[in-house]
Design a protein around this motif. Structure first.
Motif, mmCIF file in Angstrom:
data_model
loop_
_atom_site.group_PDB
_atom_site.id
_atom_site.type_symbol
_atom_site.label_atom_id
_atom_site.label_comp_id
_atom_site.label_asym_id
_atom_site.label_seq_id
_atom_site.Cartn_x
_atom_site.Cartn_y
_atom_site.Cartn_z
ATOM 1 N N LEU A 68 -33.774 -10.248 84.552
ATOM 2 C CA LEU A 68 -34.917 -11.064 84.959
ATOM 3 C C LEU A 68 -36.117 -10.835 84.043
ATOM 4 C CD1 LEU A 68 -36.248 -12.998 86.948
ATOM 5 C CD2 LEU A 68 -36.814 -11.010 88.378
ATOM 6 N N LEU A 69 -36.390 -9.583 83.736
ATOM 7 C CA LEU A 69 -37.526 -9.292 82.854
ATOM 8 C C LEU A 69 -37.291 -9.839 81.457
ATOM 9 C CD1 LEU A 69 -38.368 -5.648 83.983
ATOM 10 C CD2 LEU A 69 -39.773 -7.692 84.323
ATOM 11 N N ALA A 70 -36.043 -9.777 80.972
ATOM 12 C CA ALA A 70 -35.744 -10.318 79.653
ATOM 13 C C ALA A 70 -35.948 -11.838 79.626
ATOM 14 C CB ALA A 70 -34.306 -9.961 79.246
ATOM 15 N N VAL A 71 -35.518 -12.518 80.710
ATOM 16 C CA VAL A 71 -35.709 -13.969 80.785
ATOM 17 C C VAL A 71 -37.196 -14.303 80.832
ATOM 18 C CG1 VAL A 71 -35.336 -15.994 82.238
ATOM 19 C CG2 VAL A 71 -33.458 -14.391 81.836
ATOM 20 N N LEU A 72 -37.957 -13.577 81.649
ATOM 21 C CA LEU A 72 -39.394 -13.813 81.725
ATOM 22 C C LEU A 72 -40.076 -13.547 80.382
ATOM 23 C CD1 LEU A 72 -40.197 -12.230 85.224
ATOM 24 C CD2 LEU A 72 -40.066 -14.669 84.636
#
Length: 458
Positions: free
Chosen positions: A28-32
């Motif tokens: 999720l953090l990588a996508v954000l």
């Protein structure tokens, strides 16, 4: 109970839940992070990392045909102009190391250089016959020269920010799941301490969230209940024994009084030598039985709370009475009695009970010491305690006696000879020590046995 246990996650399920939670947070953090970079590129705040490499198709022909001077190159290029002899004529802002990379490129070495970011080079021939070496890398430049000049390098900062976010997410997930385990471990620790402290009257509060811990907690709850039941039964047995002993001592008191009284009357009459010896034997036996009855009555009393008021007595005054009793006991068996120096000072004690306890220790020592042996009494003060020690030169305590000597009615396992005592001496001494807040310590020396009464001054 079984269904509730099944609904609780096990350690394996908790571990996989932790991995999935941490993995989902990373994704999720990588996508954000990627979405934020894309938005910044669309806004023109930064350019893609391939901007400089893709721009070569435009700037190189412009430099070669003279429509673009090196000084007019976009800010994300570094450049240097060399003369025919390979000496730099002019350049943009460039460090000595990067200038050396440009010289190497001019000689034909176009392999990438650098550590964190590879430096790429492109050699361009200007219309005036000089050579211009372009230097660039694959990093995301800011949208303006001012930002590029004054702000920290964007791509590295963005990567560090992503790594920091991952670490924070991992720490948060670890903290959450460790908190679950810590809470369950605290329940188990509390249950163990409850059992250790013998607070068995109430069931354990709370339930563990992990199935294995809950099973352990339930097993400890079963153990608590079992121990509580056993202690209750033991207490009931002790109460029953105390009642029986109290009744026994009460029943023995009257016939003993009759026997001793009649024996005293007989001793006052004109008797033959044999008759007087028998009367005196009856008196001695009845006196001994009265002493046992007194000790039995003491057993049925409360162990705490005190059977008599304490009085403050000089230690040397107490020791004089103990020395007198020791000399009298030893003289009858031709045993040497020794007592060292007694410290000054006073202590609050139940004097009658303490005198009887020390007398029991001396009597035991004399009983097990052979003729021509030695019994010693030592009274000393160590730190905040008074230590009263009795040593003998007998056979010493057996291992069983060391472990069970303080139990009521224990009379040794044969390692020390018996002569009719009923096993109340050490029990009463230990009980007296506990009433004073101290304890009885049994041990063996090189020459025999040692018994110590340890009494705190306060």
């Amino acid at each position: 109970m079984e269904k509730r246990m099944k609904r609780r996650p096990g350690l394996v399920a908790l571990f996989w839940r932790y991995l999935l939670t941490a993995g989902a947070a990373v994704v999720l953090l990588a996508v954000l992070w990627w979405g934020a970079l894309t938005w910044l590129m669309r806004c023109g705040f930064v350019y893609p990392a391939s901007t400089a490499a893709n721009g070569l198709e435009v700037v190189v022909p412009a430099l070669e045909n003279g429509s673009l001077a090196p000084e007019q190159l976009p800010y994300y290029y570094r450049w240097v102009v060399f003369d025919e002899d390979g000496e730099p004529l002019r350049s943009g802002p460039m460090s000595e190391r990067r200038l050396e990379y440009a010289r190497q490129a001019l000689t034909g070495d176009l392999s990438p250089k650098g550590i964190f970011y590879a430096q790429y080079h492109k050699v361009t021939y200007l219309p005036d016959g000089t050579d211009c070496v372009l230097q660039y890398d694959y990093s995301m430049p800011y949208g303006t020269a001012g930002l590029q000049r004054h702000m920290p390098e964007f791509q590295t900062c963005a990567s560090l920010l992503l790594v920091a976010a991952w670490l924070v997410a991992g720490a948060a997930a670890t903290r959450h799941f460790a908190g679950l385990l810590r809470r369950d471990a605290a329940l188990l620790t509390g249950a163990a301490r409850t059992i250790t402290d013998r607070r068995l009257d109430l069931p354990f509060a709370g339930h563990a969230r992990v199935r294995e811990f809950e099973e352990t907690l339930q097993a400890m709850e079963t153990l608590r209940a079992s121990l509580a039941g056993s202690l209750k039964e033991q207490w009931a047995m002790e109460q029953q024994r105390s009642l029986e002993l109290a009744a026994l001592t009460h029943d023995l008191k009257t016939p003993l009084s009759v026997i001793s009284g009649n024996a005293e009357l007989l001793a006052e009459d004109a008797l033959t030598a044999a008759q007087r010896e028998n009367a005196e034997a009856i008196l001695r036996g009845s006196q001994r039985l009265e002493d046992y009855v007194a000790q039995l009555r003491a057993m049925t009393g409360p162990e705490t709370g005190g059977e008599a008021a304490k009085e403050t007595v000089e230690i040397r005054q107490l020791a004089e009475g103990w020395q007198s009793a020791g000399r009298g006991l030893c003289a009858a068996k031709q045993i040497a009695f020794r007592c060292g120096d007694v410290p000054a000072g006073a202590i609050a004690v139940e004097r009658v009970a303490l005198d009887r306890a020390v007398g029991n220790l001396l009597d035991n020592a004399v009983r097990y010491t052979p003729e021509m042996g030695e019994v010693s009494l030592t009274v000393c003060a160590e730190r905040s305690c008074l230590i009263i020690a009795v040593e003998d030169t007998g056979p010493g305590f057996s291992a069983e006696a060391l472990a069970r000597g303080e139990q009521a009615f224990y009379t040794s396992d044969g390692s020390r000879p018996q002569d009719g005592h009923v096993g109340l001496g050490l029990y009463f001494a230990a009980r007296t020590a506990r009433r004073h807040g101290g304890n009885l310590r049994l041990s063996n020396t090189r020459d025999g046995a040692r018994a110590e009464l340890v009494l705190p001054f306060s």
